[in-house]
Motif scaffolding. Sequence first.
Motif, PDB file in Angstrom:
ATOM      1  N   ILE A 185       0.860  -1.191   0.000  1.00  0.00           N
ATOM      2  CA  ILE A 185       0.000   0.000   0.000  1.00  0.00           C
ATOM      3  C   ILE A 185       0.889   1.231   0.000  1.00  0.00           C
ATOM      4  O   ILE A 185       1.821   1.326   0.811  1.00  0.00           O
ATOM      5  CB  ILE A 185      -0.955   0.032   1.210  1.00  0.00           C
ATOM      6  CG1 ILE A 185      -1.981  -1.104   1.111  1.00  0.00           C
ATOM      7  CG2 ILE A 185      -1.664   1.380   1.314  1.00  0.00           C
ATOM      8  CD1 ILE A 185      -2.955  -1.165   2.272  1.00  0.00           C
ATOM      9  N   ILE A 197       0.987   5.419   0.371  1.00  0.00           N
ATOM     10  CA  ILE A 197       0.315   6.635   0.827  1.00  0.00           C
ATOM     11  C   ILE A 197       1.057   7.797   0.173  1.00  0.00           C
ATOM     12  O   ILE A 197       2.205   8.083   0.527  1.00  0.00           O
ATOM     13  CB  ILE A 197       0.339   6.773   2.367  1.00  0.00           C
ATOM     14  CG1 ILE A 197      -0.231   5.514   3.027  1.00  0.00           C
ATOM     15  CG2 ILE A 197      -0.401   8.021   2.806  1.00  0.00           C
ATOM     16  CD1 ILE A 197      -1.675   5.230   2.705  1.00  0.00           C
ATOM     17  N   CYS A 254      -0.919   4.199  10.716  1.00  0.00           N
ATOM     18  CA  CYS A 254      -0.402   2.893  10.295  1.00  0.00           C
ATOM     19  C   CYS A 254       0.519   2.318  11.368  1.00  0.00           C
ATOM     20  O   CYS A 254       0.442   1.130  11.702  1.00  0.00           O
ATOM     21  CB  CYS A 254       0.335   3.059   8.967  1.00  0.00           C
ATOM     22  SG  CYS A 254       1.188   1.591   8.398  1.00  0.00           S
ATOM     23  N   ILE A 278      -4.137   7.117  -2.463  1.00  0.00           N
ATOM     24  CA  ILE A 278      -3.905   5.772  -1.943  1.00  0.00           C
ATOM     25  C   ILE A 278      -3.691   4.811  -3.105  1.00  0.00           C
ATOM     26  O   ILE A 278      -4.480   4.792  -4.057  1.00  0.00           O
ATOM     27  CB  ILE A 278      -5.083   5.297  -1.083  1.00  0.00           C
ATOM     28  CG1 ILE A 278      -5.300   6.236   0.115  1.00  0.00           C
ATOM     29  CG2 ILE A 278      -4.860   3.863  -0.601  1.00  0.00           C
ATOM     30  CD1 ILE A 278      -6.568   5.938   0.907  1.00  0.00           C
ATOM     31  N   VAL A 307      -3.047   0.659  -3.858  1.00  0.00           N
ATOM     32  CA  VAL A 307      -3.050  -0.703  -3.310  1.00  0.00           C
ATOM     33  C   VAL A 307      -2.590  -1.673  -4.396  1.00  0.00           C
ATOM     34  O   VAL A 307      -3.047  -1.582  -5.542  1.00  0.00           O
ATOM     35  CB  VAL A 307      -4.448  -1.116  -2.814  1.00  0.00           C
ATOM     36  CG1 VAL A 307      -4.405  -2.527  -2.211  1.00  0.00           C
ATOM     37  CG2 VAL A 307      -4.986  -0.118  -1.797  1.00  0.00           C
ATOM     38  N   LEU A 339      -8.049   0.252   5.300  1.00  0.00           N
ATOM     39  CA  LEU A 339      -7.992   1.669   4.923  1.00  0.00           C
ATOM     40  C   LEU A 339      -9.040   2.481   5.681  1.00  0.00           C
ATOM     41  O   LEU A 339      -8.787   3.637   6.047  1.00  0.00           O
ATOM     42  CB  LEU A 339      -8.192   1.815   3.418  1.00  0.00           C
ATOM     43  CG  LEU A 339      -7.052   1.285   2.546  1.00  0.00           C
ATOM     44  CD1 LEU A 339      -7.449   1.284   1.081  1.00  0.00           C
ATOM     45  CD2 LEU A 339      -5.764   2.094   2.757  1.00  0.00           C
TER      46      LEU A 339
END
Length: 258
Positions: free
Chosen positions: A169, A171, A187, A226, A228, A246
């Motif tokens: 993932i 950010i 996180c 975001i 993924v 999320l």
Amino acid sequence: MLHHAGLLTRSEGDPVGMVNPDGAGDILIVCEHASRRLPASVGNLGLTNDVLKSHVAWDPGALAVAERLSAAFDAPLVYQQFSRLVYDCNRPPESPGAMPETSEIYEIPGNRNLSEQERDARTEALYLPFHRRVEEVIEARVAAGCGTVLVTMHSFTPVYFGKQREVEIGILHDDDARFADAMLSACDDLDSPYRVRRNEPYGPADGVTHTLNLHAKARGMLNVMIEVRNDLIADEAGQARAAGYLEDLLKQALQKSS
């Protein structure tokens, strides 16, 4: 609804999709690469069906995750209903990536040597309506006194130019890292089951923050992109798991940012 230079027919519908347009939650979700659909007028762009089903044409799983987050946060969701190969709505018209002639290892024959008129037609039919819709939603929320965090939702391929990507993932942010910082802090608090990284596998230098800058920067709105890894959201179970994680990150980030 606009139809320019024959790019879209009326039967192909609105290029912009909306979920929960009147949602009053704290975030607005945007999914620029939600669809692999091509307008009939461009044919198959010279590509095989296998390529057109791959990440080259869209962000697999991204819309499904975005829809789950929309429901969780009572958030409006704006998404593009045609493939980024025709126009990548996360790129400005002057960018070579807006109508790419290559994507990773693939040549896009149907995008070679486009005339100025053809480029303008794609911009007017896909890019401008999409960003007008995002702006209209933001303006309506401002008028209603709703605070808004802009969240753009994407997915990425696990293998790029033959190299395995370890990040799961990403950010992402540009100059304004406030909300990304809050998510990354959350996180750490959550003991993440995913490998989460800042500005990976892409970052501002790759030109991926156009939507964030276009809509959030001038307004001083909190924002984040975001990413993924798409093998993790290839089915409903993976989509639910990623969306749940999320959701927790975003909730904690909203609390940290309030």
